[in-house]
Enzyme design. Structure first.
Site, PDB file in Angstrom:
ATOM      1  N   THR A   7     -12.743  -7.274   7.152  1.00 49.97           N
ATOM      2  CA  THR A   7     -11.280  -7.249   7.011  1.00 49.97           C
ATOM      3  C   THR A   7     -10.628  -6.630   8.238  1.00 49.97           C
ATOM      4  O   THR A   7      -9.615  -7.122   8.737  1.00 49.97           O
ATOM      5  CB  THR A   7     -10.871  -6.424   5.770  1.00 49.97           C
ATOM      6  OG1 THR A   7     -11.645  -6.846   4.671  1.00 49.97           O
ATOM      7  CG2 THR A   7      -9.406  -6.569   5.461  1.00 49.97           C
ATOM      8  N   GLY A  62       0.824  -1.204   0.000  1.00 48.12           N
ATOM      9  CA  GLY A  62       0.000   0.000   0.000  1.00 48.12           C
ATOM     10  C   GLY A  62       0.860   1.257   0.000  1.00 48.12           C
ATOM     11  O   GLY A  62       2.085   1.196  -0.004  1.00 48.12           O
ATOM     12  N   TYR A 116     -16.206   2.389   9.878  1.00 53.48           N
ATOM     13  CA  TYR A 116     -14.738   2.334   9.875  1.00 53.48           C
ATOM     14  C   TYR A 116     -14.205   2.725  11.251  1.00 53.48           C
ATOM     15  O   TYR A 116     -13.351   2.039  11.821  1.00 53.48           O
ATOM     16  CB  TYR A 116     -14.217   3.269   8.788  1.00 53.48           C
ATOM     17  CG  TYR A 116     -12.721   3.287   8.636  1.00 53.48           C
ATOM     18  CD1 TYR A 116     -12.023   2.139   8.286  1.00 53.48           C
ATOM     19  CD2 TYR A 116     -11.992   4.463   8.820  1.00 53.48           C
ATOM     20  CE1 TYR A 116     -10.645   2.163   8.130  1.00 53.48           C
ATOM     21  CE2 TYR A 116     -10.622   4.494   8.666  1.00 53.48           C
ATOM     22  CZ  TYR A 116      -9.951   3.351   8.324  1.00 53.48           C
ATOM     23  OH  TYR A 116      -8.591   3.375   8.182  1.00 53.48           O
TER      24      TYR A 116
END
Ligand code: UDP
Length: 329
Positions: free
Chosen positions: A100, A15, A155
């Site tokens: 995830t 990333g 989130y």
């Protein structure tokens, strides 16, 4: 006698932040293994490292527990960065976001403990503070979130669950870990595809497209340069008294999004028009933004002497240089 290199595992190592972290770890003599499913990571990010004898890339998901078991067993310490990132991804796919983040971190914690309490960096986010007006945020500040019907807050909540689990492991098992709450981090290799504002503005400015300010543009953020941020991550990981603690990592240079658009336009010499786009058009109905987001960085400063060194204007120049050179966005 030749000293063995320290073995470091970076989840999400392809990333934007992970790839810069890998370069820094290799530069300090570590042997680095990464696992990345290339969902938002990019092979181009690690291209300079591929083929090195001290770098190993597993294109796979952290949900693959069998592989993770092997990788964690064979490492000395772990930086856990793999997650779903970007407001756009989070709003578009909250199921994957939650799964995830929560299951991935649970796996990493369980395995780090199982294989002899491997030292661990847990990458968290300023998003955990939510929309609290109590800015600048100190690590002990209250969290203020909107309702669960607004998927943006998923989130924040998932990352907070990660923090709870990490602290519980630390307290119960002594698993040595440090939690870093990263504020808006920017630099070369960050893509604008998932909503991140700076690469989007720079790309728009360089190509003469309108610069899209969402909302009324009075909302503020602070932006820190990825190299400053990874420097802090590595120092915290090396600092034993940081274990079991949470640290903000970010800049105090607060800027409104309209000011950011103007700065990008000026620095790139662009003739782009600055336009205002409603949140509804940008993210769909019911989206909530936070009006201010500024860290209190006194804790991390006291612990490791952290102060962000790169000013916003220089960061914008670096991002513009990278986009112009690579054509990536
Ligand atoms: N934003 C914007 N135009 C864009 C993308 C983002 O005005 O093209 C705004 C966004 O609404 C937010 C700020 O820029 O107020 C920072 O957005 P980003 O997604 O980069 O990070 P956030 O701080 O929201 O996680």
């Amino acid at each position: 006698m030749i000293k063995e290199k320290k073995r470091v595992l970076v989840t999400g190592g392809a990333g934007f932040i992970g790839s810069h972290l890998c370069e820094a770890l290799i530069a300090r003599g570590n042997r680095v293994t990464i696992i990345d499913d290339l969902s938002t990571g990019r092979e181009e990010n690690i291209a300079p490292l591929l083929g090195r004898p001290d770098f190993f890339f597993f294109e796979n998901t952290i949900m693959n527990k069998g592989l993770m078991d092997h990788l964690v067993k064979e490492t000395d310490e772990i930086y856990h960065l793999a997650a779903v990132v970007g407001v756009k991804n989070i709003v578009d796919d909250p199921v994957r976001t939650l799964h995830t983040i929560i299951v991935g971190t649970d796996t990493v914690l369980e395995l780090a403990h199982k294989h002899g309490n491997k030292r661990l960096f847990i990458t968290s986010t300023s998003e955990v503070y939510g929309k609290s007006p109590d800015c600048p945020y100190s690590e002990e500040a209250d969290r203020v979130l909107g309702p669960t019907t607004r998927s943006r807050w998923s989130y924040s909540s998932a990352k907070a669950v990660d923090e709870y689990m990490a602290l519980a492991y630390f307290n119960k098992t002594g698993l040595p870990l440090v939690i870093g709450r990263l504020f808006n981090t920017v630099g070369p290799r960050q893509t604008g595809q998932y909503g991140m504002v700076l690469p989007r503005f720079v790309k728009q400015a360089l190509s003469g497209e309108p610069i899209t300010v969402y909302g009324d543009g009075t909302q503020t953020r602070t932006f820190s340069y990825v190299h400053d941020v990874i420097g802090a991550m590595i120092k915290l990981m090396d600092y034993s008294p940081a274990m079991g603690e949470i640290f903000n990592i970010g800049s105090e240079e607060e800027v409104s999004i309209t000011e950011l658009a103007e700065k990008v336009k000026k620095i790139t010499g662009s003739s782009s028009e600055i336009i205002f786009v409603s949140y509804e058009v940008a993210y769909g109905e019911g989206f909530e933004d936070m009006q201010r987001r500024v860290p209190d960085i006194s804790k991390v400063n006291k612990a490791i002497g952290f102060r962000p060194e790169t000013r916003l204007d220089d960061i914008i120049r670096a991002v513009a240089g990278w986009i112009a050179e690579t054509g990536r966005e």
